[in-house]
Design an enzyme around this catalytic site. Sequence first.
Site, PDB file in Angstrom:
ATOM      1  CB  SER A 175      41.843 -73.708  -0.474  1.00 48.42           C
ATOM      2  OG  SER A 175      42.935 -72.916  -0.065  1.00 48.42           O
ATOM      3  CG  ASP A 190      50.236 -70.672  -7.008  1.00 46.59           C
ATOM      4  OD1 ASP A 190      51.451 -70.743  -6.746  1.00 46.59           O
ATOM      5  OD2 ASP A 190      49.399 -71.459  -6.548  1.00 46.59           O
ATOM      6  CG  ASP A 217      38.009 -72.335  -8.055  1.00 50.71           C
ATOM      7  OD1 ASP A 217      36.840 -72.599  -7.711  1.00 50.71           O
ATOM      8  OD2 ASP A 217      38.803 -71.718  -7.330  1.00 50.71           O
TER       9      ASP A 217
END
Length: 411
Positions: A185, A131, A22
């Site tokens: 994840s 986040d 990412d």
Amino acid sequence: MAGKETKHNIKKVVLAYSGGLDTSVILRWLQKNRHCEVVTFTADLGQGEELEPARKKAEMFGVKEIFVEDLREQFVKDFVFPMFRANTLYEGQYLLGTSIARPLIAQRQIEIAEAVGADAVAHGATGKGNDQVRFELAYYALKPDVTVIAPWREWDLTSRTKLLAFAEENQIPIAKDKRGEAPFSVDANLLHSSSEGKILEDPALPPDEIVFQRTISPEAAPDTPTEISIDFVHGDPVAINGVSLSPASLLTRLNELGKANGIGRLDLVENRFVGMKSRGIYETPGGTILLAAHRHMESITLDREAAHLKDSLMPKYAELIYNGFWFSPERRMLQALIDESQHFVNGQVRLKLYKGNIIVTGRESPNSLYDTRVVTFEDDEGAYNQADAQGFIRLNALRLRLSAMAGRKNT
């Protein structure tokens, strides 16, 4: 104020860079779409991964200014330990392992941006998670006029397929396990490991054993307990079994002990700040031991009302950290109160670790408020006059008696 630069005149941006798929896509996207110089910052917070590959990958993209920093000691000393002085739990369970890491990363990003003359900072958090909020609240608190780039809220790479296509088109190396759908994840640091998404999205289903990164199962733990002691000074742990350790070394050792004894697993459905519920599997072996030890250290060293006040404020303190307000004035105010309470939290707690359990076997302190002369069932030699309890009880019963005499039912 914030956001005064536009996407057309940003010249240099500091990217929080892990070296994964990412953030590697984000790095190249910034170069191609923003036409700006990218500075990468990779923090070692004890995630347990080699960081040199991130440096090499950044070099491959032509990045000239690359920061790879070991922040483990600062992370534990200045962020984890202050949080644990408050016995912090979000929604009564979560030890905030991801939440407490974000302000340090954001702080270093801003410091690096100032040092290299960058116009902006960027992160790889998605538009659905917490986040993005944590990073950006920290950025703005530390540098009010900063420009923030959040590619996940801007680009059209809205699926894993599109992300992989962009990566292949731009010669971004893709790890074999990243081709196709990852089963879940993972985010990790020295305090914890967090797993979520994909195969973990249904809260009705138990997690497979492959999910767990930092702990063995309690069933597989040894049949013999592990006995340890933890020494505290002003509320912070300083030694294990009498051996003084640095903050990061101490937490590392507690992680090892917790892992070996199946301690610190949590399957949690939590309320995200952005409004949705999410299910996560958290492993915090060392932190779980530390929380238990610290509470028992406080049990003999904190005054009753001070302890109860701390406990009443803890949910608010935890919420502030979870929601990203580490650098807010209210969090600093609460921290000052918490730290004031820890001056006499000194001494040793002894523990037995056994198949996922933490059993306290003893606690002692030079500042203990526990007085055997007062609590003894034997002759207290005048240390406590039991007759005093009668007046104490009658005074506390006064309002109850008045209510009853007025004919009010107490059911």
